[in-house]
Write a protein that holds these residues in place. Structure first.
Motif, PDB file in Angstrom:
ATOM      1  N   THR A  31       0.712  -1.145  -0.042  1.00 46.15           N
ATOM      2  CA  THR A  31      -0.286   0.021  -0.080  1.00 46.15           C
ATOM      3  C   THR A  31       0.774   1.075   0.161  1.00 46.15           C
ATOM      4  OG1 THR A  31      -1.839  -0.961   1.174  1.00 46.15           O
ATOM      5  CG2 THR A  31      -1.663   1.210   1.359  1.00 46.15           C
ATOM      6  N   GLY A  32       0.442   2.332  -0.795  1.00 48.90           N
ATOM      7  CA  GLY A  32       1.282   3.507  -0.583  1.00 48.90           C
ATOM      8  C   GLY A  32       1.448   4.128   0.762  1.00 48.90           C
ATOM      9  N   GLN A  33       2.568   4.551   1.079  1.00 45.55           N
ATOM     10  CA  GLN A  33       2.716   5.007   2.377  1.00 45.55           C
ATOM     11  C   GLN A  33       3.197   6.539   2.084  1.00 45.55           C
ATOM     12  OE1 GLN A  33       3.565   3.401   5.419  1.00 45.55           O
ATOM     13  NE2 GLN A  33       2.508   1.871   4.408  1.00 45.55           N
ATOM     14  N   MET A  34       2.699   7.099   3.334  1.00 44.21           N
ATOM     15  CA  MET A  34       3.084   8.501   3.254  1.00 44.21           C
ATOM     16  C   MET A  34       4.317   8.892   4.308  1.00 44.21           C
ATOM     17  SD  MET A  34       0.072   8.987   2.045  1.00 44.21           S
ATOM     18  CE  MET A  34      -0.154  10.964   2.055  1.00 44.21           C
ATOM     19  N   PRO A  35       4.715  10.273   4.539  1.00 43.99           N
ATOM     20  CA  PRO A  35       5.948  10.430   5.338  1.00 43.99           C
ATOM     21  C   PRO A  35       5.729  10.573   6.769  1.00 43.99           C
ATOM     22  CG  PRO A  35       4.996  12.408   4.048  1.00 43.99           C
ATOM     23  CD  PRO A  35       4.238  11.119   3.586  1.00 43.99           C
ATOM     24  N   SER A 113      -3.883  15.795  -7.681  1.00 46.40           N
ATOM     25  CA  SER A 113      -4.416  17.037  -6.822  1.00 46.40           C
ATOM     26  C   SER A 113      -4.453  17.080  -5.350  1.00 46.40           C
ATOM     27  CB  SER A 113      -5.885  17.357  -7.384  1.00 46.40           C
ATOM     28  OG  SER A 113      -6.871  16.371  -7.245  1.00 46.40           O
ATOM     29  N   GLY A 114      -4.129  15.944  -4.721  1.00 45.50           N
ATOM     30  CA  GLY A 114      -4.143  15.918  -3.325  1.00 45.50           C
ATOM     31  C   GLY A 114      -4.013  14.541  -2.958  1.00 45.50           C
ATOM     32  N   LEU A 115      -3.281  14.630  -1.469  1.00 46.62           N
ATOM     33  CA  LEU A 115      -3.005  13.333  -0.939  1.00 46.62           C
ATOM     34  C   LEU A 115      -3.322  13.402   0.396  1.00 46.62           C
ATOM     35  CD1 LEU A 115       0.720  12.871  -2.303  1.00 46.62           C
ATOM     36  CD2 LEU A 115      -1.099  11.508  -2.607  1.00 46.62           C
ATOM     37  N   ALA A 116      -3.541  12.429   0.959  1.00 47.88           N
ATOM     38  CA  ALA A 116      -3.979  12.099   2.450  1.00 47.88           C
ATOM     39  C   ALA A 116      -3.064  12.888   3.459  1.00 47.88           C
ATOM     40  CB  ALA A 116      -4.082  10.621   2.991  1.00 47.88           C
ATOM     41  N   ARG A 117      -3.887  13.822   4.484  1.00 46.92           N
ATOM     42  CA  ARG A 117      -3.240  14.519   5.444  1.00 46.92           C
ATOM     43  C   ARG A 117      -2.288  15.427   4.912  1.00 46.92           C
ATOM     44  NH1 ARG A 117      -4.224  10.811   9.949  1.00 46.92           N
ATOM     45  NH2 ARG A 117      -6.326  10.319   9.694  1.00 46.92           N
ATOM     46  N   GLY A 118      -2.606  16.005   3.394  1.00 52.33           N
ATOM     47  CA  GLY A 118      -1.500  16.988   3.060  1.00 52.33           C
ATOM     48  C   GLY A 118      -0.154  16.573   2.580  1.00 52.33           C
ATOM     49  N   ALA A 119       0.235  15.478   2.661  1.00 51.44           N
ATOM     50  CA  ALA A 119       1.515  14.939   2.144  1.00 51.44           C
ATOM     51  C   ALA A 119       1.839  15.515   0.731  1.00 51.44           C
ATOM     52  CB  ALA A 119       1.592  13.664   2.242  1.00 51.44           C
ATOM     53  N   ARG A 120       3.265  15.722   0.545  1.00 50.63           N
ATOM     54  CA  ARG A 120       3.608  15.864  -0.751  1.00 50.63           C
ATOM     55  C   ARG A 120       3.650  14.848  -1.633  1.00 50.63           C
ATOM     56  NH1 ARG A 120       6.422  21.507  -0.387  1.00 50.63           N
ATOM     57  NH2 ARG A 120       6.950  21.288  -2.450  1.00 50.63           N
ATOM     58  N   ILE A 121       4.130  13.603  -1.059  1.00 51.02           N
ATOM     59  CA  ILE A 121       4.165  12.382  -1.629  1.00 51.02           C
ATOM     60  C   ILE A 121       3.988  11.316  -1.084  1.00 51.02           C
ATOM     61  CG2 ILE A 121       6.660  12.111  -0.470  1.00 51.02           C
ATOM     62  CD1 ILE A 121       7.628  10.916  -3.316  1.00 51.02           C
ATOM     63  N   GLU A 122       3.484  10.343  -1.989  1.00 47.35           N
ATOM     64  CA  GLU A 122       3.029   8.766  -1.501  1.00 47.35           C
ATOM     65  C   GLU A 122       3.653   8.093  -2.701  1.00 47.35           C
ATOM     66  OE1 GLU A 122      -0.886   6.087  -1.038  1.00 47.35           O
ATOM     67  OE2 GLU A 122      -1.198   8.348  -1.219  1.00 47.35           O
ATOM     68  N   ILE A 123       4.033   6.795  -2.216  1.00 52.74           N
ATOM     69  CA  ILE A 123       4.714   5.845  -2.918  1.00 52.74           C
ATOM     70  C   ILE A 123       4.212   4.324  -2.490  1.00 52.74           C
ATOM     71  CG2 ILE A 123       6.697   4.722  -3.596  1.00 52.74           C
ATOM     72  CD1 ILE A 123       8.224   7.292  -2.984  1.00 52.74           C
ATOM     73  N   ASP A 124       3.750   3.673  -3.607  1.00 47.12           N
ATOM     74  CA  ASP A 124       3.491   2.399  -3.515  1.00 47.12           C
ATOM     75  C   ASP A 124       4.389   1.429  -4.372  1.00 47.12           C
ATOM     76  OD1 ASP A 124       2.509   1.953  -6.028  1.00 47.12           O
ATOM     77  OD2 ASP A 124       0.460   2.449  -5.386  1.00 47.12           O
TER      78      ASP A 124
END
Length: 134
Positions: A31-35, A113-124
């Protein structure tokens, strides 16, 4: 072979209803991870795309380690950037340090246009277990 659902101790708590990874026939879909800096998913992110990229990779590495794999088992990566034009080059510089030339996974990188909790990056990622002798 059926599906195996993995929740990894020490990896960030999910922000939605999902497993950290799902496995079938030796393929592992992360699953995509956030920072997130620790397991809590309500703390501030590191500042800047380089630091956020490194933290996401650290979180993905925790998930991989939790199922007995590492970055050398990655076949494919998808990267989602909130500020594509602004962050692409710096993200690539940080990302490239995780995979040696000649051993880099297939990859897609898109602006969103958007990522959870305002992250700049997500990677799966998609990983493959090494072939077992047999």
């Amino acid at each position: 072979m059926g599906l195996e659902f993995h929740m990894i101790a020490g990896a960030p708590d999910p922000v939605a209803p999902f497993s950290h990874a799902v496995e079938s026939d030796g393929w592992v879909f992360l699953t995509g991870q956030m920072p997130f800096v620790d397991t809590a998913n309500d703390k501030a992110y590191p500042e800047g795309i380089e630091a956020q990229t490194r933290q996401v990779m650290k979180n993905l590495d925790k998930v991989l380690a939790g199922i007995g794999l590492g970055l050398q088992h990655i076949a494919s990566v998808r990267i989602y950037l909130l500020h594509f034009d602004e962050d692409y080059a710096a993200m690539n510089a940080a990302y490239a340090t995780y995979f040696p030339p000649g051993r880099r996974p297939a990859r897609t990188c898109i602006g969103v246009s958007g990522l959870a909790r305002g992250a700049r990056i997500e990677i799966d990622m998609v990983a493959r277990r090494p072939d077992l002798p047999g």
